[in-house]
Write an enzyme that holds these catalytic residues in place. Sequence first.
Site, PDB file in Angstrom:
ATOM      1  N   ASP A  88       0.869  -1.172   0.000  1.00  0.00           N
ATOM      2  CA  ASP A  88       0.000   0.000   0.000  1.00  0.00           C
ATOM      3  C   ASP A  88       0.910   1.227   0.000  1.00  0.00           C
ATOM      4  O   ASP A  88       2.115   1.127   0.204  1.00  0.00           O
ATOM      5  CB  ASP A  88      -0.949  -0.042   1.213  1.00  0.00           C
ATOM      6  CG  ASP A  88      -2.190   0.821   0.982  1.00  0.00           C
ATOM      7  OD1 ASP A  88      -2.214   1.589  -0.002  1.00  0.00           O
ATOM      8  OD2 ASP A  88      -3.130   0.750   1.800  1.00  0.00           O
ATOM      9  N   ASP A 123      -3.757   7.188  -3.661  1.00  0.00           N
ATOM     10  CA  ASP A 123      -5.098   7.743  -3.827  1.00  0.00           C
ATOM     11  C   ASP A 123      -5.427   8.680  -2.667  1.00  0.00           C
ATOM     12  O   ASP A 123      -4.748   8.681  -1.645  1.00  0.00           O
ATOM     13  CB  ASP A 123      -6.135   6.603  -3.897  1.00  0.00           C
ATOM     14  CG  ASP A 123      -5.959   5.571  -2.796  1.00  0.00           C
ATOM     15  OD1 ASP A 123      -4.839   5.047  -2.633  1.00  0.00           O
ATOM     16  OD2 ASP A 123      -6.938   5.295  -2.073  1.00  0.00           O
ATOM     17  N   CYS A 273     -14.541 -22.969  19.207  1.00  0.00           N
ATOM     18  CA  CYS A 273     -13.698 -22.968  18.007  1.00  0.00           C
ATOM     19  C   CYS A 273     -12.900 -24.250  17.958  1.00  0.00           C
ATOM     20  O   CYS A 273     -12.487 -24.770  19.009  1.00  0.00           O
ATOM     21  CB  CYS A 273     -12.755 -21.768  18.061  1.00  0.00           C
ATOM     22  SG  CYS A 273     -11.567 -21.729  16.726  1.00  0.00           S
ATOM     23  N   CYS A 275     -10.037 -24.529  15.956  1.00  0.00           N
ATOM     24  CA  CYS A 275      -8.734 -24.268  15.332  1.00  0.00           C
ATOM     25  C   CYS A 275      -7.613 -24.899  16.177  1.00  0.00           C
ATOM     26  O   CYS A 275      -7.840 -25.266  17.332  1.00  0.00           O
ATOM     27  CB  CYS A 275      -8.527 -22.765  15.153  1.00  0.00           C
ATOM     28  SG  CYS A 275      -7.803 -21.929  16.573  1.00  0.00           S
ATOM     29  N   CYS A 278      -7.195 -23.312  19.666  1.00  0.00           N
ATOM     30  CA  CYS A 278      -8.265 -23.595  20.624  1.00  0.00           C
ATOM     31  C   CYS A 278      -8.364 -25.080  20.955  1.00  0.00           C
ATOM     32  O   CYS A 278      -8.851 -25.453  22.020  1.00  0.00           O
ATOM     33  CB  CYS A 278      -9.598 -23.070  20.091  1.00  0.00           C
ATOM     34  SG  CYS A 278      -9.588 -21.288  19.860  1.00  0.00           S
TER      35      CYS A 278
HETATM   36  N1  GUN Z   1      -6.345   0.970   3.208  1.00  0.00           N
HETATM   37  C1  GUN Z   1      -7.586   1.028   3.695  1.00  0.00           C
HETATM   38  N2  GUN Z   1      -8.345   1.882   2.977  1.00  0.00           N
HETATM   39  C2  GUN Z   1      -7.559   2.358   2.001  1.00  0.00           C
HETATM   40  C3  GUN Z   1      -7.784   3.290   0.921  1.00  0.00           C
HETATM   41  O1  GUN Z   1      -8.867   3.822   0.718  1.00  0.00           O
HETATM   42  N3  GUN Z   1      -6.721   3.518   0.093  1.00  0.00           N
HETATM   43  C4  GUN Z   1      -5.496   2.929   0.288  1.00  0.00           C
HETATM   44  N4  GUN Z   1      -4.502   3.190  -0.580  1.00  0.00           N
HETATM   45  N5  GUN Z   1      -5.277   2.068   1.297  1.00  0.00           N
HETATM   46  C5  GUN Z   1      -6.298   1.796   2.133  1.00  0.00           C
HETATM   47 ZN    ZN Z   2      -9.618 -20.920  17.635  1.00  0.00          ZN
END
Ligand code: GUN
Ligand code: ZN
Length: 650
Positions: A88, A123, A273, A275, A278
Site C-alpha cells: 500500500d 489515492d 472454536c 482451530c 483452541c
Molecule cells: N487501506 C484502507 N483503505 C484504504 C484506501 O482507501 N486507500 C489505500 N490506498 N489504502 C487503504
Molecule cells: Zn480458535
Amino acid sequence: MLELRDRDGLSRICRFKTRRNTVDTPNLLPVINPNLLLITPKEMVEEFGIQALITNSYIIKKNDDLRERALQSGLHDLLDFDGTIMTDSGTFQSHIYGEVPLDPLEIIEFQKTVGSDIGTILDIFTEPEDKHDKASKDLDITLERAKMSVEAKGDMLLAGTIQGGVFNDLREISAKESSKLDIDLFPIGGVVPLMEKQHYATLVDVVMSSKKHLDPGIPVHLFGCGHPLIFSLAALMGCDLFDSAAYAKFANKGRMMFPDGTRFLDELQALPCECPVCSSHTVQELKEAGPDKEKLLARHNLHVSFAEIRRVRQAIVEGHLWEFTETRCRNHPSLMEAFKRLAKYRDDLERYEPLSRDLAFLHNSSLSHQRPTISRFKKRMIQRYDQPDKPIYVIFPESNKPYSRTHVDNIKNAVALGDVHFWVDSYFGPVPIELDEAYPLAQSMTPDRLEGAILKEKDDLLKEFSEKYFKGQGIYWEGQETLDNIAFLSSEPGNFDLDMLRVRAVADLQFGKGSADILFQGQVTFKKSRKTGKIRNVMVDGDHILSMRAGDGFFTLKPSGARLLHKALPGPKLRVIVDKETAAFNQDGLNVFAKFVIDADPELIPGDEVLVVDEDDKLVACGRTNMIRNELISFKAGIGIKVRDGIEPE
Ligand code: GUN
Ligand code: ZN
C-alpha cells in the site's frame, strides 16, 4: 492475469497470476507490519498456506533501517517471503494521521525499486462524511494520479483504488475511468470507517455501485476488510481479495474473531472454536498465557479467517453462496440491513445469475425470496414462454414436486372433460406445469407456510398473470368441484401432451421465444430414462437434436439442433463470435479461450448453450458458456466456452 474457474452471485473462484505465483480467489492477504512481526510471513506460509500478503511501502520508506534493507536486498528478502507481496502507498496513514508528506510518483518508484509485486497508487482517502464537492475534487486527483502511475508502473502490477465516498455517481465515475486505464487490481477504498461503524448497508451501495462499472476481467480488492463475518457478503458482491490487520489488532486488545462476531477472551467460558490454538488450549490456559497470549490470539484469528475463506469458496463451488451469506448476515441487524439492500441491485445481480445450480435452492428466511434466481426465472418466463391457447386454465396450489407427477390423475380427469391447461401457484410465482422439472422449480426446498409479504407478492403476480396470459377462464383447483366446473364449461375432451409441451416450453425459455417452432418441425420422438421416465433425448425425423439434463431439466444442444437454431435465428442470438484463425480448433472440438472471443450475444447468462461462430457467422461448434458477454470480451485467460461438439459444414 485473471482466470475464471467458478462463480455464484457476483463472486468468483479465480486464479490470479502474478510474476511470483498464482493467488486463488477469494483470498485474504494478511497485513504485515514490518515493524512488528507478530507472526512472521514464513510462519504464515507454514501454518496457513498464505499465497500473498500486503505491507505498507510508506512505513518502510519512512524508517531508515527498513528502507535501507528493502533497497539493498528487496522486499521479499526483508520479509523472508517469496509469494506475492502487495504494497500500500501511505494513503491510509493520511486517513489516520492527516496529511502525509508523499509524492505520488516517488512512492510508485519506491514500490517498484524494492520489488513489490503489486504496488498501489497514492489515492486520496475520501471519508464517508466528506461532502459531494470535496469527494468529487479528491476523486479527480486520485484519477490523475492513477493515470500518472500507470505510465510509471513498469513491470509491477498496479492497484488503482476506487474512491468517491458514499456517492454512487462518483463511485461510478471512479470505476468507469479506472477501467479505461491499464490497471491490474481494483481496490475499493475509503470503506474502513463504514466497516468500523458497521454501516454495512452503505458498504453495499459503495461496493455495488463500483463493481457494476468495473472491467470484469480485473480482480477486485476490498481495502481493510478483515472480519470473517463479512467475507461472504463481500464475495457475493464480487470482491476477490481482502486484507486484514484485524487479526493482529484484535489480538492486541484480547479479542477473538469468530464467523458470527467478535468476543473478548476474558468473557469466554469455553472456546467455541476448533482451530489448532483452541484445540490445544483450554480457555483458562489461553487467559493465562502471559506474553504468548497475543500471538496465540492472532493465530486463532487467522485460522478463523482462512477457514471462512475456504467455506466461502466451497459455497461458490456448490452454488450456495446466497444461502451461506443469508445465514451469516443473520448474526447482526446491520448485516441484515445490508443483505436487504442487495435487492436494490437485483438487475445487476440478475445479469450474472446462472441458468441453474448443482444444489437445490434453499429458502432460509423471508429474504430468500428476493434472490435473483427467482426474479430472473420469472423474467425469462414472461419474456419467452409461449402460452398455448386454451379455453380453461386450472391453477394447482403449491404441492410436492414434480407437480405433473403429483397431479397426474387430476390432469387425466380434467382433460377427459375439457380442453384444459395447467399452472401451479408455486413459491416462485405462477408457473406452467410443463416447466416443473426445470431449475429452480424441481430443485428447491421451500416451506409449506409462507410469510405474509411473500404470499401477497405471489397473489398479486397470479392476478397479473391471469389477466395478461390466460385467454380463457382461470379456475383455482378445488378437486371434484373444479372437475364439475370443467364439465359444465366444456363439450368435449381436450388433449394434453405433457412431453411435447415440456420440450417446447423449455426450448423457448432457454433459447428464446420462437425456438420451439424452429426446432420441432417434423416428427418429434423421445428417448426416455428407463429408471425415471424422464426425457433424455429429443429426435426430429430421427435426428438427435437435443438432450435433456436430468439435473436441471434444461437442454444441451446437439450439432443438428445447433444447425437449426443457427439457420433460423439472426446474429447475435445465441452466438459467441471467435476469430477465424482459432475457429478451426473449435471445429475440432477444442474449448474456446476467452481471449479469442470477439463478441457475443448480450443476453447470454452463465450456463447458457451457445453457437460458436466465426466472424462470417459460420457455425463451427456448440457448447456452454460460463461467462456473459462483457466477461468473454474482457478476460484474457482461461476457458470462455466449454465446447461439446465441433460442427463441420453440411
Ligand atoms: N487501506 C484502507 N483503505 C484504504 C484506501 O482507501 N486507500 C489505500 N490506498 N489504502 C487503504
Ligand atoms: Zn480458535
